[in-house]
Design an enzyme around this catalytic site. Structure first.
Site, PDB file in Angstrom:
ATOM      1  N   SER A 141     -19.236   0.549 -29.801  1.00  0.00           N
ATOM      2  CA  SER A 141     -20.612  -0.768 -29.424  1.00  0.00           C
ATOM      3  C   SER A 141     -20.792  -0.603 -28.225  1.00  0.00           C
ATOM      4  O   SER A 141     -21.547  -1.357 -27.804  1.00  0.00           O
ATOM      5  CB  SER A 141     -20.225  -2.412 -29.924  1.00  0.00           C
ATOM      6  OG  SER A 141     -19.348  -2.235 -30.598  1.00  0.00           O
ATOM      7  N   THR A 168     -21.103  -5.558 -27.422  1.00  0.00           N
ATOM      8  CA  THR A 168     -22.474  -5.448 -27.863  1.00  0.00           C
ATOM      9  C   THR A 168     -24.001  -6.438 -27.271  1.00  0.00           C
ATOM     10  O   THR A 168     -24.363  -6.086 -26.519  1.00  0.00           O
ATOM     11  CB  THR A 168     -22.744  -6.025 -29.250  1.00  0.00           C
ATOM     12  OG1 THR A 168     -22.199  -4.481 -29.933  1.00  0.00           O
ATOM     13  CG2 THR A 168     -24.211  -6.063 -29.346  1.00  0.00           C
ATOM     14  N   PHE A 181     -17.989 -22.106 -27.957  1.00  0.00           N
ATOM     15  CA  PHE A 181     -17.939 -22.744 -29.318  1.00  0.00           C
ATOM     16  C   PHE A 181     -16.447 -22.136 -29.321  1.00  0.00           C
ATOM     17  O   PHE A 181     -15.867 -22.927 -30.530  1.00  0.00           O
ATOM     18  CB  PHE A 181     -18.974 -22.058 -30.739  1.00  0.00           C
ATOM     19  CG  PHE A 181     -20.385 -22.739 -30.504  1.00  0.00           C
ATOM     20  CD1 PHE A 181     -20.556 -24.496 -30.129  1.00  0.00           C
ATOM     21  CD2 PHE A 181     -21.626 -22.246 -30.434  1.00  0.00           C
ATOM     22  CE1 PHE A 181     -21.250 -24.852 -30.225  1.00  0.00           C
ATOM     23  CE2 PHE A 181     -22.759 -22.622 -29.918  1.00  0.00           C
ATOM     24  CZ  PHE A 181     -23.149 -24.105 -29.602  1.00  0.00           C
ATOM     25  N   ASP A 185     -16.037 -31.557 -34.949  1.00  0.00           N
ATOM     26  CA  ASP A 185     -15.321 -30.640 -33.637  1.00  0.00           C
ATOM     27  C   ASP A 185     -15.554 -29.038 -33.890  1.00  0.00           C
ATOM     28  O   ASP A 185     -15.031 -28.857 -33.133  1.00  0.00           O
ATOM     29  CB  ASP A 185     -14.551 -31.108 -33.838  1.00  0.00           C
ATOM     30  CG  ASP A 185     -14.190 -32.798 -32.947  1.00  0.00           C
ATOM     31  OD1 ASP A 185     -15.331 -33.117 -31.822  1.00  0.00           O
ATOM     32  OD2 ASP A 185     -12.214 -33.759 -33.569  1.00  0.00           O
ATOM     33  N   GLU A 216     -26.827 -11.223 -32.733  1.00  0.00           N
ATOM     34  CA  GLU A 216     -25.114 -10.055 -33.079  1.00  0.00           C
ATOM     35  C   GLU A 216     -24.614 -10.864 -34.562  1.00  0.00           C
ATOM     36  O   GLU A 216     -24.301 -11.963 -33.538  1.00  0.00           O
ATOM     37  CB  GLU A 216     -24.349 -10.142 -32.354  1.00  0.00           C
ATOM     38  CG  GLU A 216     -23.752  -8.932 -33.165  1.00  0.00           C
ATOM     39  CD  GLU A 216     -22.266  -8.900 -31.353  1.00  0.00           C
ATOM     40  OE1 GLU A 216     -21.891  -7.960 -31.822  1.00  0.00           O
ATOM     41  OE2 GLU A 216     -22.041  -9.057 -30.873  1.00  0.00           O
ATOM     42  N   ASP A 275     -17.832  -6.782 -37.855  1.00  0.00           N
ATOM     43  CA  ASP A 275     -17.089  -5.141 -37.607  1.00  0.00           C
ATOM     44  C   ASP A 275     -15.718  -5.866 -37.239  1.00  0.00           C
ATOM     45  O   ASP A 275     -14.760  -5.182 -37.617  1.00  0.00           O
ATOM     46  CB  ASP A 275     -17.521  -5.106 -36.120  1.00  0.00           C
ATOM     47  CG  ASP A 275     -16.661  -4.192 -35.235  1.00  0.00           C
ATOM     48  OD1 ASP A 275     -16.556  -2.806 -35.254  1.00  0.00           O
ATOM     49  OD2 ASP A 275     -15.987  -4.484 -33.726  1.00  0.00           O
ATOM     50  N   HIS A 326     -12.205  -3.855 -38.876  1.00  0.00           N
ATOM     51  CA  HIS A 326     -10.945  -3.753 -38.337  1.00  0.00           C
ATOM     52  C   HIS A 326      -9.975  -4.000 -39.224  1.00  0.00           C
ATOM     53  O   HIS A 326      -8.727  -3.244 -38.701  1.00  0.00           O
ATOM     54  CB  HIS A 326     -11.340  -3.888 -36.988  1.00  0.00           C
ATOM     55  CG  HIS A 326     -12.560  -2.705 -35.560  1.00  0.00           C
ATOM     56  ND1 HIS A 326     -11.706  -1.733 -35.434  1.00  0.00           N
ATOM     57  CD2 HIS A 326     -13.275  -3.468 -35.239  1.00  0.00           C
ATOM     58  CE1 HIS A 326     -12.871  -1.516 -34.870  1.00  0.00           C
ATOM     59  NE2 HIS A 326     -13.127  -2.255 -34.435  1.00  0.00           N
ATOM     60  N   HIS A 382     -23.163   0.789 -34.897  1.00  0.00           N
ATOM     61  CA  HIS A 382     -22.654   1.708 -35.431  1.00  0.00           C
ATOM     62  C   HIS A 382     -22.448   1.795 -36.738  1.00  0.00           C
ATOM     63  O   HIS A 382     -22.305   0.242 -37.442  1.00  0.00           O
ATOM     64  CB  HIS A 382     -21.063   1.993 -35.106  1.00  0.00           C
ATOM     65  CG  HIS A 382     -20.523   0.700 -34.697  1.00  0.00           C
ATOM     66  ND1 HIS A 382     -19.530   0.447 -35.908  1.00  0.00           N
ATOM     67  CD2 HIS A 382     -20.026   0.355 -33.416  1.00  0.00           C
ATOM     68  CE1 HIS A 382     -18.908  -0.331 -35.006  1.00  0.00           C
ATOM     69  NE2 HIS A 382     -19.012  -0.919 -33.611  1.00  0.00           N
TER      70      HIS A 382
END
Length: 582
Positions: free
Chosen positions: A105, A169, A278, A294, A322, A327, A331, A369
């Site tokens: 990335s 990114t 966050f 919350d 993004e 991604d 993974h 990618h």
């Protein structure tokens, strides 16, 4: 009439309604061609640019998510389209780095942001820099990005991401780092600490320090939400406090929020700088997100708020969004999470499209990618995409899932060769789809990704393109950065000035005379705070958006799975009459 008669009547109904005869496909093709013929290049100068990056959004991911989304809404799925797949212009994008066939990335985001390809794992620097070697970083090696080009002409800028803001990114749009892992100073080797870490660059340089209006949602190394966690900075600095102190000192209108309760109270009219953190690291997957006071806002809601703040600038804005956790799911070989994140990403684009005028806003959607997700198995039309495939192996006679990976932690070794997944709950979130090669984390894929675009100069997104050229598409669209003083942009400015002088503002708003599309309710994140207008010309609920421009729908089989005509109705009535008289 007995149950058998009702069953035969139902079969008649399905057969007549869901006809896909030759006429159906011919009509679909004709509609699609006419739709494409109606597209006219928009050569205006873009006031605004919104860049959406789906991290790891491979073509197979988009296809599987499209099917999954359709099936969740009661269709077979294959005919469905995600909202970004309906944009007018597309291209295949080559993602390799200067030193790697399969990219990460850092180098890909740098290419998109700056127009220059670089080494794998390097952020915002050209190929002359050595990986993890600060001494090779020079002023000449530092790349200028679309974010800076926008700020140079007084546009507002923003970054919205579901990852850490210091992740590869988003970092590529504001930072220069010889190693993507140098997110905070504790990660930088001591003999290289004369180079600023990525988080510090965000706060001290651009966009965090910039005098331009900025909307940036992020999470760095400090934490006010998890009391049992502390920051990792070795210099003991609290960068959030530094950011707040700087804005207070310069008398700027700013907000810092870290949970839904605070986020919901943001006054976009009174806020020029926004910092949202966050989570301690990456935000939660959309389907695991806490909606309480919350909890965390959705990506759609963050974008909705960001656009409201940025659009106050009459000179326009640049916003990078993004969908980063697509991604991460890949993974881990968690296909369902990846598809859900892709759908959330698509819903976010729907939210943005409802808020902008595509005559003056370039919307560009792409991936950095790909991932090695594969769809296989000869399943029947409408077969659940997360279930077992429609065929078994002709070697070991065992079933396999429709979705699988080439590499990753989904690999399972058993004594007799391959795990039997017959009883596995393959459509659940915890399930890992099988991979061919074992690895602790799935490898990226080197195939091309897709870019989708609509708005000013979107027709430049065409054919097979190098990834770095996307930065120049954006530059030429808005006439900023390297395109600012080009002959083409000078000509377009003159044309725009001339048109403005001769333009008469209409006193009434007319309903469009050609079909227009606004995102279906199913495409909108349920948490998004945007109004939904009528979906097609002629709808009773039609109400023209304030922006005066909406997205055109592409017609045909991609939008329809069944059709009903007068002959279908007659056939249904005939079936029912015949069998009720038995």
């Amino acid at each position: 009439m007995n149950w058998k008669c009702w069953l035969v009547s139902l079969i008649c109904l399905v057969e007549s309604v869901c006809s896909q005869d030759a006429d159906f496909w011919k009509k679909q093709a004709e509609n699609l061609i006419q739709d494409h013929l109606s597209v006219k290049p928009n050569t205006k100068i873009a006031k605004n640019i919104i860049l959406f990056i789906g991290d790891g959004l491979s073509l197979a991911t988009a296809t599987a998510a499209r099917i999954y989304d359709g099936q969740r809404h009661g269709t077979t799925g294959e005919e469905n389209n995600l909202i970004f797949e309906r944009l007018d212009h597309t291209a295949l994008i080559k993602t390799y780095c200067t030193n790697k066939q399969v990219a990460d990335s850092a180098c890909t985001a740098t290419a998109i942001a700056s127009g220059v390809k670089t080494k794998s794992r390097v952020i915002g620097l050209d190929d002359s820099v050595l990986l993890a070697n600060c001494s090779t970083v020079t002023d000449e090696s530092k790349l200028s990005t679309i974010l800076r080009w926008a700020q140079e002409v007084d546009k507002s800028t923003g970054i919205v991401t579901t990852t850490r803001i210091t992740h590869a990114t988003p970092a590529a749009f504001y930072a220069h780092s010889a190693d993507r892992d140098w997110e905070d100073d504790s990660a930088v080797p001591e003999d290289h600490r004369h180079c600023k870490d990525i988080a510090r660059q965000l706060v001290e340089e651009l966009p965090g320090y910039s005098r331009w209006r900025s909307s940036t949602f992020l999470r760095d190394s400090t934490d006010v939400q998890y009391t049992n966690r502390t920051g990792r900075r070795s210099d003991k600095r609290n960068l959030v406090e530094d950011w707040v102190a700087d804005k207070f000192k310069r008398n700027f209108a700013y907000s810092y929020v870290h949970k839904n309760e605070e986020f919901n109270e943001i006054d976009t009219e009174e806020t020029d700088y926004l910092l949202g953190l966050f989570d301690h690291s990456h935000m939660k997957y959309e389907s695991d997100r806490n909606n309480s006071a919350d909890g965390q806002p959705s990506l759609s809601r963050m974008v909705n708020t960001a656009v409201k703040i940025l659009q106050k600038n009459k000179k326009g804005y640049f916003l990078m969004v993004e969908g980063g956790r697509i991604d991460h799911a890949h993974h881990e070989n968690h296909a369902r999470y990846a598809l859900e994140e892709t759908i959330s990403f698509s819903n976010t684009i729907s939210t943005a499209l409802k808020m902008v005028n595509l005559e003056e806003t370039l919307v560009l959607v792409t991936a950095d990618h790909a991932h090695s997700l594969a769809i296989s198995g000869y399943s029947n039309r409408g077969h659940p995409i997360l279930k077992l495939a429609g065929t078994r192996s002709d070697v070991d006679a065992k079933p396999y899932t429709t979705l699988m990976y080439a590499v990753g932690p989904g690999y399972v070794h058993v004594p007799d060769g391959r795990e039997n997944v017959t009883e596995k709950l393959t459509d659940t979130k915890p399930y890992r789809q099988h991979s061919t090669v074992p690895a602790s984390s799935a490898a990226h894929d080197g195939e091309d990704v897709v870019a989708y675009a609509q708005g000013p100069m979107a027709h430049l997104v065409d054919g097979v393109m190098e990834q770095n050229s996307l930065a120049y598409v954006m530059a030429y669209s808005a006439c900023i950065g390297p395109a600012r003083k080009t002959q083409l942009c000078t000509k377009r400015r003159l044309e725009a000035s001339s048109a403005a002088k001769s333009f008469d503002v209409p006193t009434t708003t007319k309903k469009p005379t050609t079909p227009f599309f606004t995102p279906d309710p199913m495409d909108i994140d349920r948490d998004a705070t945007v109004d939904i207008y009528g979906t097609m010309q002629g709808d009773a609920g039609y109400s023209p958006p304030a922006t005066g421009e909406v997205l055109r729908i592409h017609s045909g089989a991609n939008d329809l799975s069944c059709r009903v005509n007068i002959f279908s109705v007659i056939w249904i009535i005939g079936c029912i009459y015949f069998f009720t008289t038995l």
